[in-house]
Design a protein around this motif. Structure first.
Motif, PDB file in Angstrom:
ATOM      1  N   TRP A 292      -2.034  12.403   1.763  1.00 16.39           N
ATOM      2  CA  TRP A 292      -1.800  11.069   2.322  1.00 16.39           C
ATOM      3  C   TRP A 292      -0.373  11.017   2.846  1.00 16.39           C
ATOM      4  O   TRP A 292       0.556  11.506   2.205  1.00 16.39           O
ATOM      5  CB  TRP A 292      -1.984   9.999   1.256  1.00 16.39           C
ATOM      6  N   PHE A 293      -0.196  10.435   4.021  1.00  9.94           N
ATOM      7  CA  PHE A 293       1.146  10.221   4.563  1.00  9.94           C
ATOM      8  C   PHE A 293       1.160   8.894   5.301  1.00  9.94           C
ATOM      9  O   PHE A 293       0.136   8.303   5.592  1.00  9.94           O
ATOM     10  CB  PHE A 293       1.591  11.385   5.462  1.00  9.94           C
TER      11      PHE A 293
ATOM     12  N   PRO B   2     -11.537  22.719  11.090  1.00  2.61           N
ATOM     13  CA  PRO B   2     -11.156  21.379  11.548  1.00  2.61           C
ATOM     14  C   PRO B   2     -10.162  20.709  10.603  1.00  2.61           C
ATOM     15  O   PRO B   2     -10.183  20.949   9.401  1.00  2.61           O
ATOM     16  CB  PRO B   2     -12.469  20.596  11.553  1.00  2.61           C
ATOM     17  N   ILE B   3      -9.322  19.892  11.185  1.00  2.00           N
ATOM     18  CA  ILE B   3      -8.389  19.065  10.423  1.00  2.00           C
ATOM     19  C   ILE B   3      -8.927  17.641  10.524  1.00  2.00           C
ATOM     20  O   ILE B   3      -9.073  17.101  11.621  1.00  2.00           O
ATOM     21  CB  ILE B   3      -6.971  19.129  11.011  1.00  2.00           C
ATOM     22  N   ARG B   4      -9.224  17.059   9.399  1.00  2.00           N
ATOM     23  CA  ARG B   4      -9.760  15.699   9.401  1.00  2.00           C
ATOM     24  C   ARG B   4      -8.623  14.730   9.109  1.00  2.00           C
ATOM     25  O   ARG B   4      -7.941  14.848   8.085  1.00  2.00           O
ATOM     26  CB  ARG B   4     -10.853  15.566   8.345  1.00  2.00           C
ATOM     27  N   ILE B   5      -8.443  13.789  10.012  1.00  2.00           N
ATOM     28  CA  ILE B   5      -7.431  12.750   9.825  1.00  2.00           C
ATOM     29  C   ILE B   5      -8.127  11.401   9.840  1.00  2.00           C
ATOM     30  O   ILE B   5      -8.812  11.053  10.805  1.00  2.00           O
ATOM     31  CB  ILE B   5      -6.336  12.815  10.899  1.00  2.00           C
ATOM     32  N   ASP B   6      -7.981  10.668   8.742  1.00  2.00           N
ATOM     33  CA  ASP B   6      -8.544   9.333   8.612  1.00  2.00           C
ATOM     34  C   ASP B   6      -7.397   8.339   8.530  1.00  2.00           C
ATOM     35  O   ASP B   6      -6.409   8.584   7.830  1.00  2.00           O
ATOM     36  CB  ASP B   6      -9.397   9.229   7.342  1.00  2.00           C
ATOM     37  N   ILE B   7      -7.543   7.236   9.245  1.00  2.00           N
ATOM     38  CA  ILE B   7      -6.506   6.204   9.273  1.00  2.00           C
ATOM     39  C   ILE B   7      -6.961   5.026   8.427  1.00  2.00           C
ATOM     40  O   ILE B   7      -8.097   4.587   8.515  1.00  2.00           O
ATOM     41  CB  ILE B   7      -6.231   5.748  10.715  1.00  2.00           C
ATOM     42  N   ARG B   8      -6.026   4.525   7.646  1.00  2.00           N
ATOM     43  CA  ARG B   8      -6.311   3.376   6.779  1.00  2.00           C
ATOM     44  C   ARG B   8      -5.191   2.349   6.946  1.00  2.00           C
ATOM     45  O   ARG B   8      -4.035   2.700   7.159  1.00  2.00           O
ATOM     46  CB  ARG B   8      -6.374   3.860   5.328  1.00  2.00           C
ATOM     47  N   ASP B   9      -5.540   1.101   6.822  1.00  2.00           N
ATOM     48  CA  ASP B   9      -4.577  -0.010   6.873  1.00  2.00           C
ATOM     49  C   ASP B   9      -3.779  -0.040   8.175  1.00  2.00           C
ATOM     50  O   ASP B   9      -2.576  -0.328   8.170  1.00  2.00           O
ATOM     51  CB  ASP B   9      -3.627   0.040   5.671  1.00  2.00           C
ATOM     52  N   LEU B  10      -4.441   0.230   9.277  1.00  2.00           N
ATOM     53  CA  LEU B  10      -3.780   0.197  10.583  1.00  2.00           C
ATOM     54  C   LEU B  10      -3.376  -1.235  10.915  1.00  2.00           C
ATOM     55  O   LEU B  10      -4.187  -2.154  10.856  1.00  2.00           O
ATOM     56  CB  LEU B  10      -4.722   0.732  11.671  1.00  2.00           C
TER      57      LEU B  10
ATOM     58  N   LEU C 276      -1.525   4.155   6.961  1.00  2.00           N
ATOM     59  CA  LEU C 276      -1.594   5.230   5.980  1.00  2.00           C
ATOM     60  C   LEU C 276      -2.645   6.196   6.508  1.00  2.00           C
ATOM     61  O   LEU C 276      -3.676   5.778   7.028  1.00  2.00           O
ATOM     62  CB  LEU C 276      -1.990   4.699   4.604  1.00  2.00           C
ATOM     63  N   ASN C 277      -2.360   7.479   6.418  1.00  2.00           N
ATOM     64  CA  ASN C 277      -3.225   8.500   6.991  1.00  2.00           C
ATOM     65  C   ASN C 277      -3.565   9.547   5.939  1.00  2.00           C
ATOM     66  O   ASN C 277      -2.706   9.933   5.146  1.00  2.00           O
ATOM     67  CB  ASN C 277      -2.513   9.205   8.150  1.00  2.00           C
TER      68      ASN C 277
ATOM     69  N   LEU D  81       3.078  14.277  -3.155  1.00  2.00           N
ATOM     70  CA  LEU D  81       1.827  14.576  -2.471  1.00  2.00           C
ATOM     71  C   LEU D  81       0.592  14.148  -3.248  1.00  2.00           C
ATOM     72  O   LEU D  81      -0.520  14.237  -2.739  1.00  2.00           O
ATOM     73  CB  LEU D  81       1.754  16.070  -2.153  1.00  2.00           C
ATOM     74  N   ASP D  82       0.783  13.671  -4.451  1.00  2.00           N
ATOM     75  CA  ASP D  82      -0.342  13.265  -5.290  1.00  2.00           C
ATOM     76  C   ASP D  82      -0.661  11.781  -5.182  1.00  2.00           C
ATOM     77  O   ASP D  82      -1.567  11.286  -5.839  1.00  2.00           O
ATOM     78  CB  ASP D  82      -0.081  13.639  -6.741  1.00  2.00           C
ATOM     79  N   LEU D  83       0.044  11.058  -4.318  1.00  2.00           N
ATOM     80  CA  LEU D  83      -0.166   9.616  -4.192  1.00  2.00           C
ATOM     81  C   LEU D  83      -1.393   9.316  -3.336  1.00  2.00           C
ATOM     82  O   LEU D  83      -1.701  10.030  -2.390  1.00  2.00           O
ATOM     83  CB  LEU D  83       1.040   8.958  -3.557  1.00  2.00           C
ATOM     84  N   GLU D  84      -2.076   8.259  -3.696  1.00  2.13           N
ATOM     85  CA  GLU D  84      -3.207   7.749  -2.929  1.00  2.13           C
ATOM     86  C   GLU D  84      -3.086   6.239  -2.873  1.00  2.13           C
ATOM     87  O   GLU D  84      -2.540   5.633  -3.776  1.00  2.13           O
ATOM     88  CB  GLU D  84      -4.533   8.109  -3.597  1.00  2.13           C
ATOM     89  N   PRO D  85      -3.570   5.634  -1.777  1.00  2.01           N
ATOM     90  CA  PRO D  85      -3.485   4.171  -1.706  1.00  2.01           C
ATOM     91  C   PRO D  85      -4.367   3.505  -2.739  1.00  2.01           C
ATOM     92  O   PRO D  85      -5.306   4.045  -3.234  1.00  2.01           O
ATOM     93  CB  PRO D  85      -3.968   3.844  -0.290  1.00  2.01           C
TER      94      PRO D  85
END
Length: 142
Positions: free
Chosen positions: A103-104, A66-74, A88-89, A138-142
């Protein structure tokens, strides 16, 4: 339809996208896009039109589960039959036996036609280091 109902319907699209990625269901992913949607994906090329089932299936096959995609700050803006969302995903899963955790950022545009919201434009990206390395950050996080 009320603004609240439209918001609920669009938020449900993001939930269906997350479930379809977790289930690795290319058909469910593609069904949420307008046939001629403008897509600016993380992967090359720079852009294309339409979300093609075979391309989505090929990409999903590169994941080991499975690919888990979580959405933040929608943030969602709706005006009549047009809407756009920014977020931010976080995408996680196993790919080639290696743990992926990325994170993207995304901007997604919707159009309502025949009473149904569909994605007409999607732009996803990661920043890159502007230090001459041109490496994706690719190492960034909110």
């Amino acid at each position: 339809m009320s603004l609240t109902a439209d918001r609920t319907e669009i938020e449900a699209i993001f939930q269906r996208l997350a479930k379809a990625h977790a289930d690795r269901d290319a058909g469910a992913i593609v069904a949420l896009y307008a046939p001629n949607a403008v897509i600016y994906d993380l992967a090359p090329p720079l852009g294309h039109r339409g979300m093609e089932r075979h391309s989505v299936s090929e990409w999903l096959a590169t994941w080991d589960g499975p690919i888990r995609i979580d959405i933040r700050d929608l943030e969602l803006t709706i005006d009549g039959d047009l809407a756009f969302a920014t977020a931010l995903n976080r995408m996680r899963g196993l790919q080639g036996g290696a743990e992926q955790d990325l994170w993207f950022r995304s901007t997604t545009c919707f159009c309502k036609a025949d009473g149904r919201w569909r994605i007409i434009h999607e732009h996803t990206s990661v920043p890159f280091y502007m230090d001459g390395s041109d490496q994706a950050a690719l190492d960034l996080e909110p």
